[in-house]
Design an enzyme around this catalytic site. Structure first.
Site, mmCIF file in Angstrom:
data_model
loop_
_atom_site.group_PDB
_atom_site.id
_atom_site.type_symbol
_atom_site.label_atom_id
_atom_site.label_comp_id
_atom_site.label_asym_id
_atom_site.label_seq_id
_atom_site.Cartn_x
_atom_site.Cartn_y
_atom_site.Cartn_z
ATOM 1 N N LYS A 178 0.846 -1.199 0.000
ATOM 2 C CA LYS A 178 0.000 0.000 0.000
ATOM 3 C C LYS A 178 0.885 1.254 0.000
ATOM 4 O O LYS A 178 1.644 1.471 0.932
ATOM 5 C CB LYS A 178 -0.919 -0.012 1.216
ATOM 6 C CG LYS A 178 -1.856 -1.218 1.259
ATOM 7 C CD LYS A 178 -2.788 -1.211 2.439
ATOM 8 C CE LYS A 178 -2.050 -1.328 3.749
ATOM 9 N NZ LYS A 178 -2.956 -1.591 4.902
ATOM 10 N N THR A 209 -8.863 9.675 8.156
ATOM 11 C CA THR A 209 -8.576 8.394 7.499
ATOM 12 C C THR A 209 -8.355 7.266 8.503
ATOM 13 O O THR A 209 -7.759 6.239 8.162
ATOM 14 C CB THR A 209 -7.322 8.531 6.618
ATOM 15 O OG1 THR A 209 -6.225 9.006 7.422
ATOM 16 C CG2 THR A 209 -7.559 9.508 5.472
ATOM 17 N N GLY A 211 -8.691 3.986 10.339
ATOM 18 C CA GLY A 211 -9.304 2.708 9.993
ATOM 19 C C GLY A 211 -9.129 2.291 8.550
ATOM 20 O O GLY A 211 -9.687 1.270 8.133
ATOM 21 N N THR A 212 -8.335 3.032 7.785
ATOM 22 C CA THR A 212 -8.193 2.738 6.361
ATOM 23 C C THR A 212 -7.678 1.320 6.117
ATOM 24 O O THR A 212 -8.224 0.579 5.288
ATOM 25 C CB THR A 212 -7.217 3.741 5.707
ATOM 26 O OG1 THR A 212 -7.644 5.064 6.019
ATOM 27 C CG2 THR A 212 -7.197 3.563 4.210
ATOM 28 N N GLY A 213 -6.605 0.939 6.812
ATOM 29 C CA GLY A 213 -6.015 -0.373 6.579
ATOM 30 C C GLY A 213 -6.942 -1.513 6.965
ATOM 31 O O GLY A 213 -7.057 -2.512 6.234
ATOM 32 N N CYS A 214 -7.600 -1.391 8.111
ATOM 33 C CA CYS A 214 -8.552 -2.419 8.550
ATOM 34 C C CYS A 214 -9.680 -2.552 7.536
ATOM 35 O O CYS A 214 -10.095 -3.663 7.181
ATOM 36 C CB CYS A 214 -9.148 -2.043 9.910
ATOM 37 S SG CYS A 214 -7.955 -1.739 11.219
#
Length: 268
Positions: A178, A209, A211-214
């Site tokens: 990412k 932003t 919580g983007t990865g989860c």
């Protein structure tokens, strides 16, 4: 088992975010938004808000195992997603559980929170490399996590191939590097060492932003559970999370969450 007509089932193995923007809470919201039945194994409880993580308490391995077996042995799963695993003991236990489960696994190797708070013990990194990554269908590290796990520091798009090769060396079938921390468009690289898929999206001027990865990892797992291929699942998940970032909103005095329900809101 489940009744006919039940939606695909996805299990998240992760920590709780009391602020509701990341972790188990983000995972379950994402799964609901994408039409699958979300289930959860709690690995840790955090005291967390828009300003950061004020405390974290991991659960005993026995509690994590019991939750996992309770769900998988009775209800079954079409995909598993991992997030915060906190310790080497939990990483190794979860890796063993996934290895015995006939379903794709999306591994988000969570190392730190959006605010820079550590969520994985340094002593657990080797267990992630040698136990968890080898059982992953897709691993989804950000650039900080790439550096933690491999020592490769990506400064530009050109370095993403090296990062992917280093991660693939630990055994996942696919890696999604990412590139959200780079400048310019939000660029990610998905590869299995042969095929390459470069995924681009406009970078939205929105600081909210959390919580983007989860959210991205849960979206990938949701689409895999619905029978999509890895490239199709990742492409659809990227589209969903890009919209969620664009609609992210302020909460509290710090970084607000992405909007998991953005597709349902006519005013956004």
């Amino acid at each position: 088992m489940t009744s006919a007509g039940a939606p695909p089932r996805v299990l998240t193995v992760a920590g709780s975010d009391s602020g509701g923007g990341a972790g188990i809470q983000a995972d379950l919201k994402t799964m609901l938004a994408l039409g699958v039945h979300g289930m959860s194994v709690l690995t840790a409880v955090t005291a967390q808000n828009s300003l950061g993580v004020q405390g974290a308490w991991e659960l005993p391995v026995a509690a994590v195992r019991a939750q996992y077996r309770s769900v998988v042995d009775d209800i079954g799963v079409q995909a598993v997603k991992t997030g915060m695993l906190a310790s080497a003991e939990l990483v190794e236990a979860v890796a063993e559980l996934i290895a015995g489960t006939d379903a794709p696994a999306v591994v988000d190797p969570v190392g730190v929170s959006k605010h820079g708070d550590p969520l994985l013990a340094a002593s657990a990194l080797d267990s992630v490399r040698t136990k968890l990554l080898p059982v992953a269908t897709v691993a989804t590290p950000n650039l900080d996590e790439v550096a933690q796990l491999t020592g490769v520091r990506v400064e530009s798009e050109s370095g993403m191939r090296e990062a992917a090769a280093a991660l693939l060396g630990y055994g996942p079938r696919w890696v999604l590097i990412k590139g959200g921390h780079l400048s310019g468009d939000a660029v990610d690289l998905l590869t299995d060492g042969g095929a390459e898929h470069w995924l681009r999206a406009p970078r939205h001027d929105n600081r909210h932003t959390h919580g983007t990865g989860c959210t991205l990892a849960s979206a990938i797992a949701s689409h895999l559970a619905r029978g999509r291929s890895v490239p199709d699942a990742v492409t659809a998940a990227k589209e969903y999370v890009t919209g969620a970032i664009a609609a992210g909103f302020a909460l509290g005095g710090g970084i607000g969450p992405v909007d998991h329900g953005w597709r349902f809101r006519g005013d956004r």
